[in-house]
Design an enzyme around this catalytic site. Structure first.
Site, mmCIF file in Angstrom:
data_model
loop_
_atom_site.group_PDB
_atom_site.id
_atom_site.type_symbol
_atom_site.label_atom_id
_atom_site.label_comp_id
_atom_site.label_asym_id
_atom_site.label_seq_id
_atom_site.Cartn_x
_atom_site.Cartn_y
_atom_site.Cartn_z
ATOM 1 N N CYS A 76 -10.865 3.067 4.299
ATOM 2 C CA CYS A 76 -10.764 4.380 5.420
ATOM 3 C C CYS A 76 -10.045 3.751 6.513
ATOM 4 C CB CYS A 76 -12.100 4.876 5.564
ATOM 5 S SG CYS A 76 -11.905 6.104 7.024
ATOM 6 N N HIS A 158 -4.785 7.635 -4.588
ATOM 7 C CA HIS A 158 -4.111 8.938 -3.964
ATOM 8 C C HIS A 158 -3.225 9.617 -5.113
ATOM 9 C CE1 HIS A 158 -5.346 8.075 0.172
ATOM 10 N NE2 HIS A 158 -5.244 6.886 -0.100
ATOM 11 N N GLU A 208 -9.638 14.777 1.348
ATOM 12 C CA GLU A 208 -10.164 13.604 1.015
ATOM 13 C C GLU A 208 -11.411 13.750 -0.120
ATOM 14 O OE1 GLU A 208 -10.992 10.693 3.814
ATOM 15 O OE2 GLU A 208 -10.058 11.773 5.365
ATOM 16 N N CYS A 217 -6.268 11.292 7.876
ATOM 17 C CA CYS A 217 -6.491 10.440 6.785
ATOM 18 C C CYS A 217 -5.591 9.250 7.131
ATOM 19 C CB CYS A 217 -6.533 11.238 5.716
ATOM 20 S SG CYS A 217 -6.968 9.636 4.036
ATOM 21 N N GLY A 220 -4.218 8.128 3.572
ATOM 22 C CA GLY A 220 -3.679 9.091 3.061
ATOM 23 C C GLY A 220 -1.999 9.138 3.722
#
Length: 273
Positions: A76, A158, A208, A217, A220
């Site tokens: 994260c 992703h 997410e 994110c 992301g």
């Protein structure tokens, strides 16, 4: 009874409840994590972060990441920047190394706030991972208005779609959840809708996994830049505008992805149930 002190922080609105368990504690069951993350009856957060004792000599601590649904993930980016800021203020250092499930990360204080090296980008199907050998640049996936995504791993998986108008993509109307649980992603996936505004500017909205739509994110944003460069849409660096603000992303030639942006502390408190 469960009781702990916490600090609430966020990176561009991507918010975290952070528990310092470097001297013990912090072992929460899924039901407690969900209760803490609940925005109506709990503290409210996208992820709950537990700082645990380091497992490597080089690391200052280990960062455990729990999604709002209680599931555990390995990476994260915005949480990494938040905890790095917290420990830098505690120690007075401007560079720290810490461990996550995805590996050892390095963070430093910079003109753009906190910069974290997220490690190497992954573009091989088995590393992301995908369920079977697949061209990661063009996945055979079509759902509603979205099609032809790329797959990228930034310590977590992703699915990156390129669209004309990121804001118009109905990720919250069942589309994001359906794609998150696509059969090609055995560990579920984060989903990005990416609008290319220029060679060095992207507009990104993120669903997410285990959370839903978030204001920002970090991984992301990194995945969006990597996929955009692989498709020939951008250079190796770009400003990535998310719902909550802008991150600076740089995909270095050694394959490491750097992410920079601001962090903030919201409040501190004590949880008892």
């Amino acid at each position: 009874m469960t009781q702990f002190d916490f600090i609430k922080m966020h990176g561009l609105g991507n918010d975290f409840v952070i528990i310092d368990a470097r001297t013990g504690g912090g072992d929460l069951d899924n039901a407690t994590v969900r209760a803490v993350a609940d925005r109506k009856t709990g503290i409210g957060c996208d992820q709950l972060i537990v700082m645990e004792p380091a497992r490597m000599i080089e690391a200052a601590f280990f960062m455990r990441i729990r999604n709002a649904d209680g599931s555990e993930v390995d990476a994260c980016g915005n949480a990494a920047r938040c905890v790095a800021d917290r420990i830098m203020k505690e120690t007075g250092e401007t560079v720290i190394k810490f461990q996550t499930g995805a590996g050892l990360l390095t963070a430093h204080r910079s003109d753009n706030g906190i910069t974290v090296d997220m490690g190497p980008a992954q573009d091989q199907w088995s590393d992301i991972p995908l369920a079977s050998p697949t061209d990661t640049l063009h996945l055979p996936i079509k759902e509603g208005p979205l099609s032809d995504p790329s797959a990228v791993g930034i310590g977590n998986p992703h699915m990156v779609f390129f669209v004309k108008d990121a804001q118009a993509v109905p990720l919250a109307d069942g589309l994001g959840s359906k794609l998150e649980n696509h059969d090609l992603y055995p560990e579920r996936t984060n989903v990005e809708a990416v609008e290319v505004r220029s060679r060095n500017n992207l507009r990104v909205r993120v669903w997410e996994r285990g959370v839903g739509i978030t204001q920002a994110c970090g991984t992301g944003a990194c995945a969006a830049l990597v996929a955009a460069h692989r498709r020939g849409f951008t250079g190796r660096s770009a400003k990535v505008e998310l719902d909550g603000g802008v991150l600076s992303i740089d995909w270095r030639k050694d394959n490491h992805v750097l992410m920079a942006g601001p962090v903030a502390t919201s409040f501190t408190g004590n949880w008892t149930d």
